[in-house]
Write an enzyme that holds these catalytic residues in place. Structure first.
Site, short mmCIF file in Angstrom:
data_model
loop_
_atom_site.label_atom_id
_atom_site.label_comp_id
_atom_site.label_asym_id
_atom_site.label_seq_id
_atom_site.Cartn_x
_atom_site.Cartn_y
_atom_site.Cartn_z
N GLN A 217 0.83 -1.20 0.00
CA GLN A 217 0.00 0.00 0.00
C GLN A 217 0.86 1.25 0.00
OE1 GLN A 217 -2.15 -0.39 3.78
NE2 GLN A 217 -0.27 -1.24 4.64
N TYR B 297 -10.70 6.46 19.22
CA TYR B 297 -10.77 5.26 18.37
C TYR B 297 -10.16 4.07 19.09
CZ TYR B 297 -9.83 2.06 14.48
OH TYR B 297 -9.77 0.95 13.67
N ASP C 292 1.16 -12.14 7.43
CA ASP C 292 -0.24 -12.13 7.03
C ASP C 292 -1.04 -12.82 8.13
OD1 ASP C 292 -2.75 -12.63 5.91
OD2 ASP C 292 -1.96 -13.20 3.97
N CYS C 293 -2.10 -12.19 8.60
CA CYS C 293 -2.81 -12.72 9.77
C CYS C 293 -3.59 -14.00 9.44
CB CYS C 293 -3.73 -11.68 10.36
SG CYS C 293 -5.17 -11.29 9.36
N ASP D 155 -8.23 -4.82 13.81
CA ASP D 155 -7.98 -3.44 13.37
C ASP D 155 -7.49 -3.43 11.92
OD1 ASP D 155 -7.91 -0.67 13.81
OD2 ASP D 155 -5.77 -0.71 14.25
N TYR E 196 -11.67 11.81 11.88
CA TYR E 196 -12.59 11.29 10.86
C TYR E 196 -13.65 12.33 10.50
CZ TYR E 196 -10.83 6.52 11.65
OH TYR E 196 -10.05 5.40 11.75
#
Length: 364
Positions: free
Chosen positions: A149, A178, A256-257, A277, A352
């Site tokens: 990303q 948050y 990677d989860c 999350d 946000y």
């Protein structure tokens, strides 16, 4: 500040239908005084469009609608201060001339702040429900592309540094609300507990949970570069917890989860809390067409497999206005391999600029 295209607007809603030709003739001198070249288009039932162009490439569009709407759009590209002063003078003259012409018969005059386009700093980011927000960004702190990303950290005068991943505002240093919400809003006792965090590369959740004396926290984050950026530029959020990938009561796995969750499920490893999350609920309401929904369902099922019977799963939802997407997410909860119940909380996350929904899920 570097030059940028400045797009300014001025709108008039008249109290009656407009004599389009009279409006055009009244405003023509204002633009002609600036040495602008005029081109006029007119339609019998749809009014006038006049375009005015300067030698330096700046231009103005004047759109006059018969029902009483008059719009002025002006675009220039030059030094910010100089461009703003020139634009403001021109729009002031247009507004003055319109008020002279209609003698108070104007229901509304609206001049919005100029939009700066193509500048070195991008201040404009959409809310989840599609509204445009201009942030008070004054510095690009970090901007790198990882294998996964684009990672930006921008500085806001109000919110501190803001983490933005592939154009999505993730978390600002102001956004402790948050982190507290996705941890259960202070209602949980983490002391001596086993906790699994999925994602969370900004380190905010890990930093707050470590303070609460858990037995062990395992955080699984796929992107090392998010951690690297945040441990340097988001320290008000993560403290020093990301300086080392292992501590007395925590470990950070750069993986990677999904394979990790599958491995833990196979090993029979169980957690008191799982905190997701990773991503918000997708805006799309077509789960059969959106791979993000498939990803969310997989994460939910695998998480339930490693969650103790009396454990809790926390996750963010999305903006409160996205009612269809949130309803669809709640429907997905009824399709998991085991029956679950849930509650939700609505929290104002400062950066946000919209109310955000958080979910608590547990096994029946």
């Amino acid at each position: 500040m570097a030059a940028a295209a400045r797009h300014s607007t001025l709108d008039f809603m008249l109290g009656a239908t407009a004599d389009c030709n009279a409006v055009l003739k009244a405003l023509q001198p204002v633009f002609q005084e600036q040495g602008m070249t005029e081109t006029v288009h007119n339609w019998e039932d749809h009014g006038y469009l006049a375009t005015y162009i300067q030698k330096n490439g700046s231009f103005a569009n004047l759109r006059i609608y018969p029902h009483g709407l008059v719009l002025v759009d002006l675009q220039s590209y030059n030094d910010q201060t100089k461009g703003k002063e020139e634009t403001d003078r021109l729009l002031d003259k247009v507004e003055e001339r319109m008020k002279e012409l209609f003698h108070g018969n104007i229901k509304r005059v609206k001049r919005l702040p100029a939009i700066l386009r193509g500048g070195a700093i991008d201040r404009y980011w959409p809310t989840a429900d599609g509204r445009l927000v201009e942030y008070d960004i004054d510095e690009v702190v970090y901007d790198e592309d990882s294998p996964f990303q684009n990672i930006k950290i921008l500085h806001s005068k109000q919110f501190g540094n803001i983490l933005i991943l592939s154009g999505d505002v993730n978390l600002a240093e102001s956004d402790l609300a948050y982190t507290q919400a996705i941890m259960g809003s202070g209602k949980e006792n983490y002391a001596g507990k086993e906790v699994l965090i999925l994602g969370g590369g900004d380190g905010g959740i890990l930093y707050e949970i470590v303070k609460l004396k858990p037995k062990m926290v395992t955080m699984v984050e796929i992107d090392q570069m998010v951690i690297d950026g945040c441990k340097k530029y988001m320290r008000k959020t993560c403290g020093d917890v990301l300086d080392n990938l292992k501590g007395e009561c925590y470990q950070v796995l750069i993986e990677d989860c999904i394979p990790v969750l599958k491995r833990y499920a196979k090993e029979g490893r169980m957690f008191d809390y799982v905190i997701n999350d990773l991503t918000a609920v997708p805006i799309s309401t077509s789960p059969e067409e959106d791979s993000t929904w498939e990803f969310l369902r997989l994460i939910l099922d695998l998480s339930m497999k490693v969650l103790k019977q009396d454990g809790k799963y926390f996750t963010q939802g999305n903006c409160i206005n996205l009612t269809d997407a949130l309803t669809l997410y709640e429907e997905q909860l009824s399709r998991l391999y085991c029956p679950v119940e849930f509650s939700k909380e609505i929290v104002c996350v400062p950066s946000y600029m919209e109310l955000w929904v958080f979910y608590t899920i547990w096994k029946k």
